[in-house]
Design a protein around this motif. Sequence first.
Motif, mmCIF file in Angstrom:
data_model
loop_
_atom_site.group_PDB
_atom_site.id
_atom_site.type_symbol
_atom_site.label_atom_id
_atom_site.label_comp_id
_atom_site.label_asym_id
_atom_site.label_seq_id
_atom_site.Cartn_x
_atom_site.Cartn_y
_atom_site.Cartn_z
ATOM 1 N N UNK A 30 7.460 1.371 0.446
ATOM 2 C CA UNK A 30 6.163 2.033 0.678
ATOM 3 C C UNK A 30 5.434 2.306 -0.632
ATOM 4 N N UNK A 31 6.195 2.713 -1.657
ATOM 5 C CA UNK A 31 5.566 3.081 -2.925
ATOM 6 C C UNK A 31 5.133 1.872 -3.747
ATOM 7 N N UNK A 32 5.502 0.667 -3.321
ATOM 8 C CA UNK A 32 4.999 -0.525 -4.003
ATOM 9 C C UNK A 32 3.611 -0.929 -3.502
ATOM 10 N N UNK A 33 3.216 -0.442 -2.326
ATOM 11 C CA UNK A 33 1.940 -0.859 -1.739
ATOM 12 C C UNK A 33 0.747 -0.494 -2.637
ATOM 13 N N UNK A 34 0.655 0.738 -3.178
ATOM 14 C CA UNK A 34 -0.469 1.048 -4.078
ATOM 15 C C UNK A 34 -0.502 0.145 -5.310
ATOM 16 N N UNK A 35 0.663 -0.245 -5.810
ATOM 17 C CA UNK A 35 0.700 -1.144 -6.971
ATOM 18 C C UNK A 35 0.004 -2.463 -6.670
ATOM 19 N N UNK A 36 0.324 -3.032 -5.508
ATOM 20 C CA UNK A 36 -0.265 -4.313 -5.110
ATOM 21 C C UNK A 36 -1.778 -4.166 -4.959
ATOM 22 N N UNK A 37 -2.206 -3.056 -4.360
ATOM 23 C CA UNK A 37 -3.641 -2.791 -4.210
ATOM 24 C C UNK A 37 -4.312 -2.648 -5.573
ATOM 25 N N UNK A 38 -3.663 -1.944 -6.495
ATOM 26 C CA UNK A 38 -4.225 -1.745 -7.826
ATOM 27 C C UNK A 38 -4.419 -3.063 -8.571
ATOM 28 N N UNK A 39 -3.423 -3.960 -8.481
ATOM 29 C CA UNK A 39 -3.527 -5.270 -9.134
ATOM 30 C C UNK A 39 -4.695 -6.067 -8.540
ATOM 31 N N UNK A 40 -4.824 -6.013 -7.224
ATOM 32 C CA UNK A 40 -5.932 -6.731 -6.561
ATOM 33 C C UNK A 40 -7.279 -6.224 -7.071
ATOM 34 N N UNK A 50 2.009 -9.790 -12.770
ATOM 35 C CA UNK A 50 2.427 -8.446 -12.364
ATOM 36 C C UNK A 50 2.359 -8.305 -10.846
ATOM 37 N N UNK A 51 1.289 -8.811 -10.249
ATOM 38 C CA UNK A 51 1.143 -8.741 -8.796
ATOM 39 C C UNK A 51 2.255 -9.479 -8.066
ATOM 40 N N UNK A 52 2.640 -10.652 -8.562
ATOM 41 C CA UNK A 52 3.737 -11.417 -7.946
ATOM 42 C C UNK A 52 5.037 -10.619 -8.001
ATOM 43 N N UNK A 53 5.285 -9.995 -9.128
ATOM 44 C CA UNK A 53 6.502 -9.162 -9.262
ATOM 45 C C UNK A 53 6.486 -8.017 -8.255
ATOM 46 N N UNK A 54 5.316 -7.402 -8.082
ATOM 47 C CA UNK A 54 5.221 -6.268 -7.156
ATOM 48 C C UNK A 54 5.373 -6.697 -5.695
ATOM 49 N N UNK A 55 5.140 -7.949 -5.387
ATOM 50 C CA UNK A 55 5.348 -8.439 -4.020
ATOM 51 C C UNK A 55 6.822 -8.769 -3.774
ATOM 52 N N UNK A 56 7.487 -9.355 -4.783
ATOM 53 C CA UNK A 56 8.887 -9.774 -4.615
ATOM 54 C C UNK A 56 9.837 -8.578 -4.595
ATOM 55 N N UNK A 57 9.562 -7.567 -5.420
ATOM 56 C CA UNK A 57 10.498 -6.438 -5.568
ATOM 57 C C UNK A 57 10.807 -5.713 -4.248
ATOM 58 N N UNK A 58 9.818 -5.348 -3.431
ATOM 59 C CA UNK A 58 10.162 -4.684 -2.165
ATOM 60 C C UNK A 58 10.957 -5.577 -1.224
ATOM 61 N N UNK A 59 10.741 -6.891 -1.304
ATOM 62 C CA UNK A 59 11.539 -7.813 -0.479
ATOM 63 C C UNK A 59 13.008 -7.736 -0.888
ATOM 64 N N UNK A 60 13.269 -7.675 -2.181
ATOM 65 C CA UNK A 60 14.656 -7.573 -2.666
ATOM 66 C C UNK A 60 15.309 -6.288 -2.162
ATOM 67 N N UNK A 61 14.580 -5.186 -2.178
ATOM 68 C CA UNK A 61 15.131 -3.916 -1.676
ATOM 69 C C UNK A 61 15.554 -4.045 -0.212
ATOM 70 N N UNK A 62 14.745 -4.710 0.585
ATOM 71 C CA UNK A 62 15.066 -4.875 2.005
ATOM 72 C C UNK A 62 16.269 -5.798 2.199
ATOM 73 N N UNK A 63 16.404 -6.817 1.356
ATOM 74 C CA UNK A 63 17.561 -7.713 1.439
ATOM 75 C C UNK A 63 18.845 -6.951 1.100
ATOM 76 N N UNK A 64 18.801 -6.128 0.054
ATOM 77 C CA UNK A 64 19.973 -5.317 -0.313
ATOM 78 C C UNK A 64 20.359 -4.404 0.844
ATOM 79 N N UNK A 65 19.383 -3.764 1.432
ATOM 80 C CA UNK A 65 19.668 -2.854 2.550
ATOM 81 C C UNK A 65 20.311 -3.602 3.711
#
Length: 531
Positions: free
Chosen positions: A368-378, A459-474
């Motif tokens: 959830x906290x990665x969403x503002x980052x993606x918006x900010x980069x856009x 930076x935007x690409x990194x912010x999209x991939x990172x939350x996906x990794x968290x969900x895979x770990x979970x």
Amino acid sequence: MTGTRAFEGDSKDPSLDEKHSLDINVASADRSHLEFRKDQVDTGAQLVAGGVVELDHAEAERIRRKIDWHILPLMCILYWVQFMDKTTLGSSAILGIRESAHLTTNQYNWLGTIFYLSYLVFEYPQNLALQRFPVGRWMSINIFVWAVALCSHAACKSFGGLFAVRLILGMCEGSITAGFMIVSAMFYTRKEQTLRVGYWFLMNGTAQIISGFISFGTLHIKTEGFESWQWLMIITGTITLATALAYWFLFPDSPTNAWFLTHDERVKAVARIKDNQTGVENKHFKMEQFYETLADPKTWLFALFSALDNVPNSLTNQRQIIVSSFGFTPLQTTLLGCVDGVIEIVTIFTGVQLASRLKNSIAYVGVIYFIPNILGVFLVNFLPWENKIGLLFSVWLTGVGTTGFVLSLSWLSNVTAGHTKRVTVNAIMLIAYCIGNSAGPFMWQAQYKPRNHIPWIIIGICYVICPVILLVIRFLLRRENKRRDSEPADDTYDDVYIEVVDADGKTVQKKIDKEYLDLTDIQNRDFRYVL
């Protein structure tokens, strides 16, 4: 010991060797119980062996508050100091260091990179030292060397000199986050760790605020032959020297010898974290735990997350340059940097509070906290260049996602057991952190200015991939928990003894619980992963 024989690789019962690869002794011919050497078990085992520790909720809370009072302020102060110190380069860029040292854009980027390359090279040796030596004393030595190097910045008037002192800073800082992760796991329960890691990490935000005001103050220091950026280095270095002294005398090495706890409180402090299934610490390096760490998939998923999440961290040294490019004066830029700190404090605090209150929610909160980052980069890519207020708010939005990295640090501690394994996995994650931070500065090339579209897209690409990794770990950890729930009970370590010296000076055998055997999360089938 009479009546025992070594249980090594040539044992006639190889099943335990094959399954757990532990160096143990088997007591008595019928192997009625297992006897572990003292250096193989957790240091806390010596305190709690053979007895039942009475610990009600009120007493546990009293001890926790006492621990908080004595170590949490020191941890917060040091994390504030270390972040302020490593971001002095960014602050000095506005105060004149680039002109004074005749730095090109590439040289300035290298000063940001060499810090993390040095951090990377020395990270695993630092973790080994943290296991081998008293944690508090080892950290205080590093803080002292680091303070001297920071003050020495003021004497540097060339790229070569600054390169050398930045290298020393990176070498010393490798002990801080790793040491804090170890100490947090020693003193706190899993739920408490999430909050405490958040508390000391949000001091990065406090550092940005205080550093902003210090930078503002140094702008008004007018001394002949000594520039504002040099005063910044001397002031911050002096604060770090004072912190080193405080750590040498006040920071504990573990709950088993904490100076502020009585013997009874030490026993209860160790018993308090029993449910973590991770124990306190073990000074003996175990190769089987090292190999297990390398073969564990979650090690590399956390490392990948750490690397990608810290490529954007190059903004630390670029943020004030970027804000200045929007048309703000040096004075305005310095003060606006304080807002970055406020955002980091608020977002980390709310993030760790949510993750600690909502069961098995760490990954979801991080996403959830990665969403503002993606918006900010856009927004920073597509808003009109004339809209400097909108661009400024876009940059501020990209600071919200720091919460994801903070949660990953506490999560890693919560899902890793075995002291050598914890030390190794911490080192790997922080090495990946350094790789991301080392690569990041080279995105900021002169030809991309002023919009810097290429760096922002990366930076935007990194912010999209990172939350996906968290969900895979979970997903992987949840699946493993289900597998363990369906397994038959493992009684391998239900009858384990170590030799201890009693009050009369006699050597006796006492039973210990498996939580204090320094087993890894894979060896201990009762271990369940926090999600």
